[in-house]
Scaffold this active site. Sequence first.
Site, PDB file in Angstrom:
ATOM      1  N   GLU A 102       0.859  -1.191   0.000  1.00  0.00           N
ATOM      2  CA  GLU A 102       0.000   0.000   0.000  1.00  0.00           C
ATOM      3  C   GLU A 102       0.897   1.244   0.000  1.00  0.00           C
ATOM      4  OE1 GLU A 102      -1.782   0.358   4.137  1.00  0.00           O
ATOM      5  OE2 GLU A 102      -0.774  -1.565   4.208  1.00  0.00           O
ATOM      6  N   LYS A 106       2.818   4.546   1.131  1.00  0.00           N
ATOM      7  CA  LYS A 106       3.291   5.040   2.429  1.00  0.00           C
ATOM      8  C   LYS A 106       3.039   6.548   2.461  1.00  0.00           C
ATOM      9  CE  LYS A 106       7.187   4.986   5.572  1.00  0.00           C
ATOM     10  NZ  LYS A 106       7.281   6.400   5.859  1.00  0.00           N
ATOM     11  N   ASP A 123       2.912  10.311   3.587  1.00  0.00           N
ATOM     12  CA  ASP A 123       3.835  11.185   4.285  1.00  0.00           C
ATOM     13  C   ASP A 123       3.038  12.103   5.199  1.00  0.00           C
ATOM     14  OD1 ASP A 123       6.322  11.961   4.813  1.00  0.00           O
ATOM     15  OD2 ASP A 123       6.662  13.072   2.962  1.00  0.00           O
ATOM     16  N   TYR A 127      -4.493   2.532   8.354  1.00  0.00           N
ATOM     17  CA  TYR A 127      -3.751   1.460   7.678  1.00  0.00           C
ATOM     18  C   TYR A 127      -3.583   0.191   8.504  1.00  0.00           C
ATOM     19  CZ  TYR A 127       0.090   4.019   9.970  1.00  0.00           C
ATOM     20  OH  TYR A 127       0.873   4.683  10.857  1.00  0.00           O
ATOM     21  N   LYS A 180      11.152   2.598  -0.152  1.00  0.00           N
ATOM     22  CA  LYS A 180      11.089   4.036  -0.435  1.00  0.00           C
ATOM     23  C   LYS A 180      11.299   4.335  -1.924  1.00  0.00           C
ATOM     24  CE  LYS A 180      11.095   6.727   2.876  1.00  0.00           C
ATOM     25  NZ  LYS A 180      11.933   6.938   4.022  1.00  0.00           N
ATOM     26  N   CYS A 204      35.143  37.368 -19.717  1.00  0.00           N
ATOM     27  CA  CYS A 204      34.695  36.059 -20.212  1.00  0.00           C
ATOM     28  C   CYS A 204      35.844  35.055 -20.077  1.00  0.00           C
ATOM     29  CB  CYS A 204      34.263  36.177 -21.666  1.00  0.00           C
ATOM     30  SG  CYS A 204      33.963  34.577 -22.424  1.00  0.00           S
ATOM     31  N   CYS A 248      36.800  34.221 -24.110  1.00  0.00           N
ATOM     32  CA  CYS A 248      37.332  35.204 -25.067  1.00  0.00           C
ATOM     33  C   CYS A 248      37.905  36.445 -24.377  1.00  0.00           C
ATOM     34  CB  CYS A 248      36.255  35.603 -26.071  1.00  0.00           C
ATOM     35  SG  CYS A 248      34.956  36.622 -25.340  1.00  0.00           S
ATOM     36  N   CYS A 305      28.577  37.508 -21.593  1.00  0.00           N
ATOM     37  CA  CYS A 305      29.676  37.838 -22.495  1.00  0.00           C
ATOM     38  C   CYS A 305      29.018  38.486 -23.708  1.00  0.00           C
ATOM     39  CB  CYS A 305      30.424  36.565 -22.893  1.00  0.00           C
ATOM     40  SG  CYS A 305      31.584  36.895 -24.231  1.00  0.00           S
ATOM     41  N   CYS A 326      32.348  35.133 -29.579  1.00  0.00           N
ATOM     42  CA  CYS A 326      33.041  34.351 -28.550  1.00  0.00           C
ATOM     43  C   CYS A 326      32.934  32.874 -28.939  1.00  0.00           C
ATOM     44  CB  CYS A 326      32.396  34.602 -27.185  1.00  0.00           C
ATOM     45  SG  CYS A 326      32.975  33.470 -25.918  1.00  0.00           S
TER      46      CYS A 326
HETATM   47  S1  IVH Z   1       2.136   0.331   8.701  1.00  0.00           S
HETATM   48  C1  IVH Z   1       5.579  -0.351  12.020  1.00  0.00           C
HETATM   49  N1  IVH Z   1       1.234   1.565   6.651  1.00  0.00           N
HETATM   50  O1  IVH Z   1       5.264   5.148   8.194  1.00  0.00           O
HETATM   51  C2  IVH Z   1       4.569   0.661  11.742  1.00  0.00           C
HETATM   52  N2  IVH Z   1       2.665   2.770   8.090  1.00  0.00           N
HETATM   53  O2  IVH Z   1       8.082   4.691   8.627  1.00  0.00           O
HETATM   54  C3  IVH Z   1       3.912   0.186  10.529  1.00  0.00           C
HETATM   55  N3  IVH Z   1       3.036   5.092   7.386  1.00  0.00           N
HETATM   56  O3  IVH Z   1       5.100   5.122  11.668  1.00  0.00           O
HETATM   57  C4  IVH Z   1       2.776   0.969  10.184  1.00  0.00           C
HETATM   58  N4  IVH Z   1       1.763   5.048   5.618  1.00  0.00           N
HETATM   59  O4  IVH Z   1       3.371   6.524  10.421  1.00  0.00           O
HETATM   60  C5  IVH Z   1       2.005   1.679   7.731  1.00  0.00           C
HETATM   61  N5  IVH Z   1       0.309   2.536   4.776  1.00  0.00           N
HETATM   62  C6  IVH Z   1       1.072   2.635   5.854  1.00  0.00           C
HETATM   63  C7  IVH Z   1       1.738   3.828   6.188  1.00  0.00           C
HETATM   64  C8  IVH Z   1       2.533   3.847   7.319  1.00  0.00           C
HETATM   65  C9  IVH Z   1       2.548   5.791   6.361  1.00  0.00           C
HETATM   66  C10 IVH Z   1       3.970   5.640   8.391  1.00  0.00           C
HETATM   67  C11 IVH Z   1       3.609   5.313   9.804  1.00  0.00           C
HETATM   68  C12 IVH Z   1       4.834   4.680  10.390  1.00  0.00           C
HETATM   69  C13 IVH Z   1       5.900   5.138   9.443  1.00  0.00           C
HETATM   70  C14 IVH Z   1       7.066   4.190   9.434  1.00  0.00           C
END
Ligand code: IVH
Length: 688
Positions: A137, A139, A141, A252, A337, A431, A434, A449, A454
Amino acid sequence: MPHNYSLGINTKTSFCIYSSLIIMNRIQAKKRIEKLKAVISYHRYLYHVLDKQEISDEALDSLKHELYKLEQQYPDLLTPDSPTQRVGGEPLKEFKKVEHKTPMLSMEDIFSQEELKDWENYLKRLLPGTSFNYFCEPKIDGFAISLIYKNGVLIQGSTRGDGKIGENVTQNLKTIESIPLKLKLSQDPRLTKEVDIRGEVYMEKKDFEKFNKKRKQLNEQPFANPRNLAAGSIRQLDSKLMASRPLKFLAYDIASDLGQTTHSQGHQILLSLGFKTELGKKCANLQEIQKYWQKVSQKRKNLAFQIDGIVINVENNSFFKKLGTAGKSPRGARAFKFFPEQATTIIEDVKFQIGRTGAITPVALLKPIKIGGTTVSKATLHNEDEIKRLGVKIGDTIIVERAGDVIPAVEKVLPELRDGKEKRIQMPTICPVCKTPLIKPKGEVIWRCPNKNCFAVKRELLEHFASKKGFNIDGLGPKIINKLLEENLIWSPCDFFHLSKGDLSPLERFAEKSDENLIQAIQKSKTIPLSRFIYALGIRFVGEETAIVLAQYFGSLKKIMEANKQELSAVPDVGPRVSNSIFNWFREKDNQKLITDLISAGIRILAPAKISRKLSGKTFVLTGTLNSMTREQTKNKIRFLGGDVPNSISQKTMFLVVGKNPGETKTKKAKKVGIKIIHEKEFLKMIK
Ligand code: IVH
């Protein structure tokens, strides 16, 4: 076995992003370690305790990794106070503390297919004979939180804190509309006990931009990214302030037993309980994970919220449990990542490049560093003002950014890491090629220049002329152009078309076959579309897009040459600066001669295909983003076809084109006044 880095960094990433490690002796290493520790500590404090950020995560990771490597090289210099030995930050004092019954863990990062394979091998060693399935899934931010429900009702919301103890931020979290105060199915007997839901609070990119714009208008400091804003908001003591921020929640994980036997079942339950959740993808093997990673990585820019990778969980919960944790991270999960776009490295020198318009650009020569899978050894410093703004010196440790196809640029200097040997960057006054004194017209920031003859300016112009977007002469690259110039075989672009096989064969490394090929390629390039011809001329501010617009708008070279400034300004996206530049270019004697010479050399310019004016008299308003083109491209397209695209809805508006993440106001207004709403598919049909 993967390392258990308390900071979530992994040695194996070294091949990927961190290669600017410096070989140094023990005394130098000790000094560098002390400095690195102080700097990392400072940024970690800002980030984890105060929710502020001055440098990106990637840059901080790069510094941490340098420290980690040095400590590995000199283990006796490793001290317990090193940031590599510590996890998380202390909870702020203002909120009540909350103990997490199930710890909120962190996750180990991986950055490559090799590391993915290593992880699976590791799992197989731990549970021999097991065949693993995975659930992947995005991740997000954002900011991790835990929500406790009892009898289906939200009783507590808390931050992660140090993983064991967080802060009670229930009141704030209650203001987030996507967090249910009462669960769906709350009568289900499984929900009588406490249920712990884990997820991420975040802000969508468009909301973030709007929010920051407002802050800037109010003269308030903007936030560095949506995550900082989410974190800062959740830790606001005044929940009314928090309520004014459009934050969202995405669940999640369920850290309680609701009978789910797989991770994907967990997501289904989350959905049925009324949470927003990403349904992700079940992957049977590593190839499928890699494919998913690639797909999400490509979609990343178009998503409504920021993500920085994918999360991979072992799908079967009993295997996940058996695998347990290593330090603060579950062995059964990894964050895969995306390529980082920033890293830290050192400026070894600065050289000054001369462009086709004579512009002098300072370029930092870097200790080579891998960013996003490619090695970066140069970064632009843009101009003298930018050098002053950055306060950069030769020898400095800097943050370099390479985002997508954009030229790598120096983002920030880390003066804390200076050792006193850094040297000031001296802008040249003449320059470098030149020796003509450089000029900087009033109101401009770029030194130039002024010598049209040149050598460097000529070379750049000729390269530009022959390049892919220009005459596209196959095999005529910078090295050959340089050679031809040095041998006095060319001086003006016209000269390319008078070269013969015999001219090239005496040149070093020019085999008979390749000179024949080059002459053929030159002859072939003589028939050229108008837009590429205009681009090839190298007129200041006229890039590929503008050249296409000019060609479409005027239809012939003659008309462009004869157009006055006003007529040029009427072209979509051609402002006064560009129209001035085009107008002046065609008034110069040398340039007029170049055009005449090119035509007599046999250049045949193809007029653009007649454009239909099928949208003539129709007015469109856009909202949201289309998948197939940017907003600017959409506007240009409509204008080309004779349509009009103002920014807001009026009586004249006939169509509202709705893309992804549309603005609510425009849609509401369009509905109210009965404007036809069309989606991408329908719109594309109209402009086909
Ligand atoms: S699973 C061990 N699922 O990423 C914790 N985490 O770098 C596992 N995060 O602290 C959580 N999206 O805040 C999980 N789809 C996702 C996530 C997710 C973002 C964050 C979460 C965790 C951090 C770890």
